[in-house]
Enzyme design. Structure first.
Site, PDB file in Angstrom:
ATOM      1  N   GLU A   1       2.365   5.018  -4.086  1.00  0.00           N
ATOM      2  CA  GLU A   1       2.306   5.977  -5.216  1.00  0.00           C
ATOM      3  C   GLU A   1       3.620   6.727  -5.397  1.00  0.00           C
ATOM      4  OE1 GLU A   1       0.019   5.623  -2.777  1.00  0.00           O
ATOM      5  OE2 GLU A   1      -1.225   4.386  -4.084  1.00  0.00           O
ATOM      6  N   ASP A  55       0.845  -1.199   0.000  1.00  0.00           N
ATOM      7  CA  ASP A  55       0.000   0.000   0.000  1.00  0.00           C
ATOM      8  C   ASP A  55       0.881   1.250   0.000  1.00  0.00           C
ATOM      9  OD1 ASP A  55      -2.294   1.544   0.205  1.00  0.00           O
ATOM     10  OD2 ASP A  55      -2.353   1.410   2.397  1.00  0.00           O
ATOM     11  N   ASP A  98      -9.025   3.644  -1.944  1.00  0.00           N
ATOM     12  CA  ASP A  98      -9.952   4.088  -0.897  1.00  0.00           C
ATOM     13  C   ASP A  98     -11.267   4.609  -1.458  1.00  0.00           C
ATOM     14  OD1 ASP A  98      -7.938   3.348   0.734  1.00  0.00           O
ATOM     15  OD2 ASP A  98      -7.275   5.374   1.224  1.00  0.00           O
TER      16      ASP A  98
HETATM   17  C1  GLC Z   1      -4.652   3.304   2.959  1.00  0.00           C
HETATM   18  C2  GLC Z   1      -5.173   2.076   2.238  1.00  0.00           C
HETATM   19  C3  GLC Z   1      -6.162   1.360   3.089  1.00  0.00           C
HETATM   20  C4  GLC Z   1      -5.524   1.014   4.425  1.00  0.00           C
HETATM   21  C5  GLC Z   1      -4.981   2.260   5.112  1.00  0.00           C
HETATM   22  C6  GLC Z   1      -4.209   1.929   6.379  1.00  0.00           C
HETATM   23  O1  GLC Z   1      -5.661   4.231   3.129  1.00  0.00           O
HETATM   24  O2  GLC Z   1      -5.710   2.404   0.995  1.00  0.00           O
HETATM   25  O3  GLC Z   1      -6.647   0.213   2.458  1.00  0.00           O
HETATM   26  O4  GLC Z   1      -6.462   0.404   5.254  1.00  0.00           O
HETATM   27  O5  GLC Z   1      -4.123   2.936   4.217  1.00  0.00           O
HETATM   28  O6  GLC Z   1      -3.165   1.068   6.132  1.00  0.00           O
END
Ligand code: GLC
Length: 764
Positions: A407, A404, A478
């Site tokens: 980007e 995650d 998200d």
């Molecule tokens: C980001 C991710 C989400 C995750 C959060 C905390 O917002 O997109 O899926 O739960 O980070 O790690």
């Protein structure tokens, strides 16, 4: 450009020299031609692994004012002015360069008005214009544009503009959002039943205007680089996709359990919470294969650590869960906490593995752990180091890794363009390497998992570039618990499929904001064929597990999870076929009905493979809906009732109903219900034929290893003729063929066939 001076060709590279420049056409395959302006450079590609140029017969003809390059599948005509047009093998035009002048988009805004608008907080659209790399193509009246990964909005991207600059912005997305998490500069155009692809293999920040500035043309532009793109022709969208995924890679066959249900939450942060989720799944008979651990399982958000206060027996807990058929996937973000004494940070600093400022000092921004540094994933050495770190997780029994914030996200403002990130072994800049950060991180994770487990890696990533499908599955980031985001889930996943990403999903129920029982119910219905099937929600939002909303929601949720588990072999068969064809699991109707103008823009129905059509309800308080069935004859999956295609039908759809149709005579594999995917104990499989004649090819292997690459798989041909079923093992390489196979035919009794080991065949 001005008049052609000379034309040369050698080894499939055609060089056209003009008085004022050069244009190169490289025949990559009979379906793919690369177009490049200026002195030819093969260059390095992040999307394309290895040399994809196939020996292909081609012909170069010089006319009085043009050059024509012909292959078995296409024809490219380049004229005296340097304009490039693509035709199919029959000579029909697929896409042409736009020859007229461009005209600015009318916004009718004075400087003073603009200042006022900005003062109130309006975000005035600013297109990325003026570029070294600009391609402008004619837009036909009935042309539809698809692909581009998972850009905001609906199926047809025509009329909108998009930026390629991976961005983490958790505010609720609307269709005016031009950039999301992914960069897939691949576009499919379909017009009058004919399809083509354009792939702009450029990792730099770029912009697509798909008919917003003008209804007569669309354009691609990037400030950096030269005009350099691939023209792809093929038999319809499937042909284009086959060629595109030949070039950039195909979604590999996943482990079979990854197609099971996955429960997530930011965060299940203690051992007790995780056990509670696992136990409730089993107690409520909700089939489930995976629980995800979000950032709170780590020690202070330090990657490759575990918080032992909250997970005192992490490895043995995972072993206990495995006995219940539940696997654990953990999140790993790229940002490494700046923390002398923390081994990952210390190692990275000592070995020079992090991105740096221009003076060579380590660059620091912030993510979840506070001040954090960024592994420089463009370098093989850094990827190897990261891959090796993944061992920390696999040794403890972690079954997959969820990447995650890649980007990459940066909480202390945008990373400046000039921060030093590497492009291979060469120092480069953040500006250049930004869009492939997630791609390179996914690759490192894939390689680590593969090396350490020997199994097919399960990686999930938020940021990707074209071609990342070779390494990772994706989710759409998200979303929110909003009806519009449920509506988008269908076009987002269909467009991802048309962009090479066959393995994708959305956060079921919605990530941000509070869901409702009705929204969650409709979401699980709509998502039940999402390749990646994961319910996930944000910290502080209403608990979103299926049992949190009362009996009716729970029962409906279970009904669909059971449907999913019955049909897992259908999905697995589609995945296997996709490794050969590049075709996704979830498909827009436009893919198989290219001449059907109504199918072209449908956002609330999709095909699963070719034979199953789902028409989920995506609006609140809805008890029936209009379902458009494309040409042919269809049967209601639930009742068997026949419906004619080529028209719409009003279908009852109370809250617990997902309108689902099967093509007449379609055959679906139907496995006995289990609470998790357990390949080792598979002894029997069913098939349902929605008619009394049909054929189906089924694939079986151990569901986890790479042994299938050496032939360790079985292939079955199921045939139904006049209601009578036969099953033939057409390839026998996996040691555990089903002991029995049952075939149900629409109007007859089920027929059970038994495996005869002596002859290697099935008998009634
Ligand atoms: C980001 C991710 C989400 C995750 C959060 C905390 O917002 O997109 O899926 O739960 O980070 O790690």
């Amino acid at each position: 450009m001005q008049s052609i001076k000379s034309v040369e060709h050698k080894d499939q590279l055609v060089t056209i020299t003009y008085a004022d420049g050069q244009l190169n056409l490289q025949v990559v395959t009979p379906q793919i031609v690369r177009v490049q302006r200026g002195p030819w450079q093969a260059g390095h590609s992040y999307a394309i692994a290895g040399d994809k140029v196939q020996q292909a017969p081609y012909q170069v003809d010089r006319g009085s004012q043009e050059v024509v390059v012909t292959t078995a599948e296409l024809k490219v005509v380049v004229d005296d002015a340097g304009f490039v047009d693509l035709f199919d093998a029959t000579g029909a035009l697929l896409v042409a360069d736009f020859r007229g002048p461009r005209h600015a988009l009318a916004r009718d805004l004075s400087k003073q008005q603009a200042a006022l608008a900005v003062a109130e907080g309006h975000d005035l659209a600013k297109a990325e214009v003026g570029s070294a790399n600009e391609v402008v193509k004619v837009l036909h009246d009935h042309e539809h544009l698809y692909g581009l990964g998972d850009k905001a909005g609906f199926m047809d991207k025509r009329g909108y503009e998009y930026d390629m600059w991976n961005t983490d912005n958790p505010a609720p997305q609307l269709e005016n959002r031009t950039r999301l998490y992914k960069t897939v500069p691949f576009l499919i155009g379909q017009n009058a039943g004919r399809a083509y692809g354009l792939f702009f293999d450029n990792i730099e920040r770029s912009h697509f205007d798909l008919g917003k500035e003008s209804s007569d043309y669309y354009y691609y532009t990037s400030k950096v680089g030269v005009v350099d793109y691939y023209l792809i022709a093929g038999a319809g969208i499937p042909g284009v996709l086959e060629a595109y995924t030949y070039l950039t890679g195909r979604t590999p066959l996943p482990q079979k359990w990854t197609l099971g249900y996955q429960q997530s939450r930011w965060s299940y942060g203690t051992e007790a919470q995780v056990d509670y989720i696992a136990d409730h799944m089993r107690e409520y008979r909700l089939p489930c294969d995976v629980i995800h651990l979000d950032i709170d399982y780590m020690d202070g958000y330090r990657v490759f650590t575990v918080d032992h206060d909250h997970f005192p027996r992490f490895a043995s807990q995972l072993a206990d869960l495995a006995k219940k058929g539940i696997k654990v996937v953990t999140i790993i973000d790229p940002g490494v906490k700046e923390d002398p004494g923390y081994h990952v940070y210390d190692e990275g600093v000592a070995q020079g593995l992090f991105a740096t400022n221009t003076d060579g000092s380590v660059y620091v921004n912030a993510v979840w752990p506070g001040d954090a540094v960024y592994p420089d994933f463009g370098r093989a050495k850094v990827r190897d180091w990261w891959a090796n770190n993944v061992k920390f997780l696999t040794e403890k029994g972690v079954a997959g890794v969820w990447n995650d914030m890649n980007e990459p996200a940066s909480f202390k403002g945008e990373i400046p363009d000039d921060i030093v990130f590497s492009d291979g072994d060469q120092p480069s800049t953040h500006a250049r390497m930004h869009n492939v950060y997630g791609h390179n991180m996914s690759r490192a994770t894939y390689e680590g998992l593969r090396e350490q487990t020997g199994k097919r890696p399960f990686v999930i990533s938020r940021a990707v570039y074209a071609g990342s499908q070779k390494y990772t599955t994706v989710w759409t980031g998200d979303n929110h618990s909003l009806w519009v985001h449920l509506q988008w889930s269908v076009p987002l996943l269909c467009n991802l499929g048309l962009s090479g990403f066959a393995f994708a999903g959305t956060d079921i129920g919605g990530f941000g904001s509070d869901t409702t029982p009705e929204l969650l119910t409709r979401w699980i219905e709509a998502a039940i064929f999402s390749p990646l099937l994961r319910n996930h929600s944000a910290i502080g939002t209403r608990a979103q597990e299926p049992w949190q909303f009362g009996k009716q929601t729970l029962d409906t949720y279970r009904k669909y999870l059971e449907l999913r588990y019955h049909l897992i072999d259908y999905l697995y068969d589609l995945f296997e076929a996709g490794t050969r064809t590049g075709l996704p699991i979830m498909r827009p109707l436009a893919m198989h009905y290219p001449n059907d103008e109504r199918a072209a823009t449908i956002n609330d129905e999709f095909l699963v493979g070719e034979d199953l059509l789902a028409a989920p309800v995506l609006t609140p308080n809805t008890a029936e809906r209009l379902v458009y069935l494309p040409a042919g004859e269809w049967r209601d999956f639930w009742t068997g009732q026949a419906y004619a295609g080529g028209r719409s039908h009003v279908i009852a759809a109370p809250l617990d109903a997902l309108p689902l149709f099967v093509r007449a005579n379609g055959i679906l594999p139907w496995r006995p219900l289990t609470q998790y995917v357990d390949v080792a104990s598979e002894t029997t499989l069913g098939f349902k034929c929605f008619g009394n004649a049909g054929t189906y090819t089924h694939y079986q292997d151990d569901g986890e290893s790479f042994a299938y690459e050496n032939g360790a798989f079985n292939r079955y041909l199921v045939e139904v003729k006049n209601g009578a079923a036969t099953v033939t093992l057409t390839h026998a390489g996996y040691a555990k063929p089903y002991e029995t196979i049952t075939v149900e035919v629409a109007d007859g009794a089920a027929q059970t066939l038994t495996y005869d080991a002596a002859t290697g065949s099935y008998r009634g």
